[in-house]
Scaffold this motif. Structure first.
Motif, PDB file in Angstrom:
ATOM      1  N   ASP A   1       0.833  -1.202   0.000  1.00 18.73           N
ATOM      2  CA  ASP A   1       0.000   0.000   0.000  1.00 18.73           C
ATOM      3  C   ASP A   1       0.868   1.252   0.000  1.00 18.73           C
ATOM      4  O   ASP A   1       0.585   2.222  -0.714  1.00 18.73           O
ATOM      5  CB  ASP A   1      -0.909  -0.028   1.232  1.00 18.73           C
ATOM      6  N   ASP A   2       1.945   1.240   0.793  1.00 17.73           N
ATOM      7  CA  ASP A   2       2.861   2.385   0.842  1.00 17.73           C
ATOM      8  C   ASP A   2       3.449   2.701  -0.525  1.00 17.73           C
ATOM      9  O   ASP A   2       3.560   3.863  -0.920  1.00 17.73           O
ATOM     10  CB  ASP A   2       4.028   2.102   1.796  1.00 17.73           C
ATOM     11  N   GLU A   3       3.851   1.661  -1.231  1.00 15.42           N
ATOM     12  CA  GLU A   3       4.650   1.852  -2.447  1.00 15.42           C
ATOM     13  C   GLU A   3       3.830   1.899  -3.731  1.00 15.42           C
ATOM     14  O   GLU A   3       4.200   2.596  -4.676  1.00 15.42           O
ATOM     15  CB  GLU A   3       5.699   0.747  -2.547  1.00 15.42           C
ATOM     16  N   LEU A   4       2.707   1.166  -3.771  1.00 12.89           N
ATOM     17  CA  LEU A   4       1.941   1.094  -5.015  1.00 12.89           C
ATOM     18  C   LEU A   4       0.534   1.657  -4.895  1.00 12.89           C
ATOM     19  O   LEU A   4      -0.183   1.748  -5.884  1.00 12.89           O
ATOM     20  CB  LEU A   4       1.860  -0.366  -5.499  1.00 12.89           C
ATOM     21  N   GLY A   5       0.128   2.025  -3.684  1.00 12.67           N
ATOM     22  CA  GLY A   5      -1.213   2.558  -3.509  1.00 12.67           C
ATOM     23  C   GLY A   5      -2.226   1.475  -3.222  1.00 12.67           C
ATOM     24  O   GLY A   5      -1.905   0.293  -3.065  1.00 12.67           O
ATOM     25  N   SER A   6      -3.473   1.883  -3.173  1.00 11.30           N
ATOM     26  CA  SER A   6      -4.526   1.029  -2.639  1.00 11.30           C
ATOM     27  C   SER A   6      -5.268   0.191  -3.669  1.00 11.30           C
ATOM     28  O   SER A   6      -6.111  -0.631  -3.303  1.00 11.30           O
ATOM     29  CB  SER A   6      -5.539   1.903  -1.910  1.00 11.30           C
ATOM     30  N   GLY A   7      -4.988   0.397  -4.945  1.00 11.65           N
ATOM     31  CA  GLY A   7      -5.763  -0.285  -5.977  1.00 11.65           C
ATOM     32  C   GLY A   7      -5.795  -1.791  -5.827  1.00 11.65           C
ATOM     33  O   GLY A   7      -6.860  -2.428  -5.847  1.00 11.65           O
ATOM     34  N   GLU A   8      -4.629  -2.417  -5.655  1.00  9.83           N
ATOM     35  CA  GLU A   8      -4.553  -3.866  -5.503  1.00  9.83           C
ATOM     36  C   GLU A   8      -4.834  -4.300  -4.069  1.00  9.83           C
ATOM     37  O   GLU A   8      -5.324  -5.402  -3.827  1.00  9.83           O
ATOM     38  CB  GLU A   8      -3.166  -4.366  -5.917  1.00  9.83           C
ATOM     39  N   VAL A   9      -4.522  -3.445  -3.126  1.00 16.50           N
ATOM     40  CA  VAL A   9      -4.611  -3.829  -1.712  1.00 16.50           C
ATOM     41  C   VAL A   9      -6.045  -4.118  -1.295  1.00 16.50           C
ATOM     42  O   VAL A   9      -6.300  -5.003  -0.470  1.00 16.50           O
ATOM     43  CB  VAL A   9      -3.997  -2.734  -0.821  1.00 16.50           C
ATOM     44  N   PHE A  10      -6.999  -3.411  -1.866  1.00 15.13           N
ATOM     45  CA  PHE A  10      -8.393  -3.608  -1.459  1.00 15.13           C
ATOM     46  C   PHE A  10      -8.802  -5.073  -1.569  1.00 15.13           C
ATOM     47  O   PHE A  10      -9.280  -5.677  -0.602  1.00 15.13           O
ATOM     48  CB  PHE A  10      -9.326  -2.727  -2.290  1.00 15.13           C
ATOM     49  N   GLN A  11      -8.605  -5.660  -2.733  1.00 10.80           N
ATOM     50  CA  GLN A  11      -9.022  -7.057  -2.923  1.00 10.80           C
ATOM     51  C   GLN A  11      -8.113  -8.023  -2.175  1.00 10.80           C
ATOM     52  O   GLN A  11      -8.582  -9.030  -1.624  1.00 10.80           O
ATOM     53  CB  GLN A  11      -9.035  -7.398  -4.418  1.00 10.80           C
ATOM     54  N   LEU A  12      -6.816  -7.741  -2.138  1.00  9.68           N
ATOM     55  CA  LEU A  12      -5.886  -8.642  -1.451  1.00  9.68           C
ATOM     56  C   LEU A  12      -6.175  -8.688   0.045  1.00  9.68           C
ATOM     57  O   LEU A  12      -6.209  -9.767   0.651  1.00  9.68           O
ATOM     58  CB  LEU A  12      -4.449  -8.197  -1.709  1.00  9.68           C
ATOM     59  N   ALA A  13      -6.379  -7.522   0.657  1.00 10.42           N
ATOM     60  CA  ALA A  13      -6.672  -7.487   2.092  1.00 10.42           C
ATOM     61  C   ALA A  13      -8.031  -8.120   2.378  1.00 10.42           C
ATOM     62  O   ALA A  13      -8.220  -8.778   3.406  1.00 10.42           O
ATOM     63  CB  ALA A  13      -6.634  -6.049   2.599  1.00 10.42           C
ATOM     64  N   ARG A  14      -8.967  -7.928   1.474  1.00  9.65           N
ATOM     65  CA  ARG A  14     -10.292  -8.543   1.638  1.00  9.65           C
ATOM     66  C   ARG A  14     -10.183 -10.062   1.633  1.00  9.65           C
ATOM     67  O   ARG A  14     -10.848 -10.753   2.417  1.00  9.65           O
ATOM     68  CB  ARG A  14     -11.200  -8.056   0.511  1.00  9.65           C
ATOM     69  N   SER A  15      -9.330 -10.597   0.783  1.00 11.50           N
ATOM     70  CA  SER A  15      -9.124 -12.037   0.741  1.00 11.50           C
ATOM     71  C   SER A  15      -8.482 -12.543   2.029  1.00 11.50           C
ATOM     72  O   SER A  15      -8.858 -13.606   2.553  1.00 11.50           O
ATOM     73  CB  SER A  15      -8.250 -12.413  -0.463  1.00 11.50           C
ATOM     74  N   GLU A  16      -7.504 -11.797   2.545  1.00 11.90           N
ATOM     75  CA  GLU A  16      -6.875 -12.183   3.805  1.00 11.90           C
ATOM     76  C   GLU A  16      -7.899 -12.152   4.943  1.00 11.90           C
ATOM     77  O   GLU A  16      -7.909 -13.039   5.802  1.00 11.90           O
ATOM     78  CB  GLU A  16      -5.700 -11.253   4.131  1.00 11.90           C
ATOM     79  N   LEU A  17      -8.747 -11.139   4.943  1.00 10.30           N
ATOM     80  CA  LEU A  17      -9.776 -11.040   5.970  1.00 10.30           C
ATOM     81  C   LEU A  17     -10.725 -12.233   5.895  1.00 10.30           C
ATOM     82  O   LEU A  17     -11.095 -12.810   6.925  1.00 10.30           O
ATOM     83  CB  LEU A  17     -10.554  -9.737   5.804  1.00 10.30           C
ATOM     84  N   SER A  18     -11.105 -12.601   4.688  1.00 12.74           N
ATOM     85  CA  SER A  18     -11.994 -13.753   4.524  1.00 12.74           C
ATOM     86  C   SER A  18     -11.370 -15.018   5.103  1.00 12.74           C
ATOM     87  O   SER A  18     -12.033 -15.806   5.791  1.00 12.74           O
ATOM     88  CB  SER A  18     -12.308 -13.944   3.036  1.00 12.74           C
ATOM     89  N   LEU A  19     -10.073 -15.216   4.850  1.00 10.70           N
ATOM     90  CA  LEU A  19      -9.388 -16.398   5.379  1.00 10.70           C
ATOM     91  C   LEU A  19      -9.324 -16.347   6.901  1.00 10.70           C
ATOM     92  O   LEU A  19      -9.551 -17.362   7.579  1.00 10.70           O
ATOM     93  CB  LEU A  19      -7.978 -16.487   4.788  1.00 10.70           C
ATOM     94  N   ILE A  20      -9.029 -15.188   7.460  1.00 10.53           N
ATOM     95  CA  ILE A  20      -8.940 -15.066   8.919  1.00 10.53           C
ATOM     96  C   ILE A  20     -10.288 -15.384   9.562  1.00 10.53           C
ATOM     97  O   ILE A  20     -10.357 -16.088  10.575  1.00 10.53           O
ATOM     98  CB  ILE A  20      -8.469 -13.655   9.306  1.00 10.53           C
ATOM     99  N   VAL A  21     -11.363 -14.883   8.970  1.00 10.37           N
ATOM    100  CA  VAL A  21     -12.702 -15.172   9.507  1.00 10.37           C
ATOM    101  C   VAL A  21     -12.983 -16.671   9.451  1.00 10.37           C
ATOM    102  O   VAL A  21     -13.544 -17.249  10.396  1.00 10.37           O
ATOM    103  CB  VAL A  21     -13.772 -14.366   8.745  1.00 10.37           C
ATOM    104  N   LYS A  22     -12.588 -17.320   8.371  1.00  9.01           N
ATOM    105  CA  LYS A  22     -12.786 -18.772   8.275  1.00  9.01           C
ATOM    106  C   LYS A  22     -12.003 -19.506   9.359  1.00  9.01           C
ATOM    107  O   LYS A  22     -12.485 -20.496   9.935  1.00  9.01           O
ATOM    108  CB  LYS A  22     -12.359 -19.263   6.895  1.00  9.01           C
TER     109      LYS A  22
END
Length: 387
Positions: free
Chosen positions: A110-131
């Motif tokens: 996020d620091d280096e490339l911005g939020s465009g890719e981070v939104f979906q990537l972090a959402r996927s990590e969150l989904s796994l953590i909830v599981k």
């Protein structure tokens, strides 16, 4: 929130029906009345991860909802046994450690490339953590840590959504982050979330006072539980929010508190999410506050002090650096130094070249609009023509 209260807000604040419309939403706000316990919080996560991605809330109603969430978070923490800081991650569950490491990598992405890719990537990590939480495989300290990790993953999703200009979605994930923080009895992670929610508020016209209140809530909850580095960050963010309200003296005092906290040095138990907090960042915030308060000369001095503190903006934080450079250019422009303004503007544009951030792009767009008044100068025309 009743229909009558929503209508009263719309009438007094002249929002054009924003509060009533928000109250009538379906799907995206289905977790509004969910209790602040594990079952309610997991239900909210399920709704967010499986429901609509439509951003129905505007900036004003999102800010109001953030204030409600902060109050609910405080009550939820006070109803639980004090947890302080989460224990170090156990060495056993390798999968959990691996996910935690990936969250660290996403912060730097996020620091280096911005939020465009981070939104979906972090959402996927969150989904796994909830599981993992729902699987029942983990208990004790590991389960507590999973809730803290869910708080951080949801914060990353929220921040990415805000950075991409989606305030309603950001608000919903900020609330989810606070819920996970409360479930872990981890006020530090929740305070960190509120510090980013405050940016959403003070970036919204008329909402800076709400940001100050969010930060005060955060600071109250981590009193005696956080390291000086955390207090430095919260004080600096409070200074920035206060500058948006015109409170010059109190903003200056908060910056002094931030510097004094940094002077106490780093500690082994500093939250690893605070890797970016240092003298350079504090001075960049000080420069932004001075510019907001109508003191461009002081803003330039603070921005220059940040660079003397070896602020690694070009290499490590180009998204944030583009914003600070644009503000530096604005300060130079206000002082009549067009050459220095153009140099900073060009530097900001280079930083933004590889970054996907609607927020940074908006900052540079605002600078370009100010430079447009100086098109009699060939160098300005050349810069503006460059797109």
């Amino acid at each position: 929130m009743t229909a009558e209260i929503a209508a009263a807000y719309d009438r007094v604040l002249q929002t054009g029906g924003a509060f009533v419309a928000s109250l009538q939403e379906t799907g995206s706000t289905s977790g509004r009345h969910a209790p602040w316990d594990q079952s309610g919080s997991l239900a909210v996560f399920d709704s967010l991860l499986n429901g609509s991605g439509v951003d129905r809330r505007g900036l004003l109603s999102a800010g109001a909802a953030l204030s409600v969430s902060a109050s609910s978070w405080t009550r939820a923490l006070e109803a639980r046994p004090a947890g302080g800081k989460p224990e170090p991650l156990p060495s056993g569950p390798a999968l959990v450690i691996h996910v935690d490491d990936r969250l660290s990598h996403l912060r730097h992405l996020d620091d280096e490339l911005g939020s465009g890719e981070v939104f979906q990537l972090a959402r996927s990590e969150l989904s796994l953590i909830v599981k993992l939480i729902k699987s029942g495989r983990y208990d004790g300290p590991t389960r507590v840590r999973l809730h803290s990790m869910a708080a951080e993953a949801a914060r990353q999703v929220a921040w990415a959504a805000f950075d991409q200009g989606r305030p309603g979605i950001a608000q919903r994930f900020f609330e989810a982050s606070l819920r996970a923080s409360a479930e872990a009895s981890d006020p530090v992670s929740g305070a960190y979330t509120l510090s980013f929610a405050a940016i959403q508020c003070y970036s919204t016209p008329g909402q800076a006072g709400r940001a100050v209140a969010l930060l005060e809530t955060a600071r109250e909850q981590v009193k005696g539980k956080a390291t000086p580095l955390m207090h430095a960050m919260l004080a600096a963010r409070a200074a920035r929010a206060l500058s948006m309200t015109g409170a010059r003296k109190e903003s200056t005092r908060q910056l002094d508190l931030a510097r004094a906290a940094l002077d106490r040095g780093r500690h082994d138990d500093d939250p690893k999410v605070l890797y970016w907090v240092g003298y350079g960042e504090i001075e960049m915030i000080a420069g932004s506050a001075a510019l907001q308060l109508g003191d461009p000369a002081e803003a330039v001095r603070r921005f220059e002090a940040a660079m003397r503190a070896s602020y690694p903006g070009d290499d490590e934080y180009p998204r944030s650096h583009a914003i600070y450079l644009a503000r530096g250019a604005e300060a130079h422009l206000a002082m009549g130094d067009l050459d220095a303004a153009l140099a900073s503007a060009r530097h900001a544009a280079r930083c933004l070249g590889s970054v996907d951030s609607a927020r940074s792009a908006t900052e540079l767009k605002g600078l370009r609009e100010k430079l447009a008044a100086h098109t009699a100068h060939a160098a300005v025309r050349e810069f503006l023509k460059g797109g």
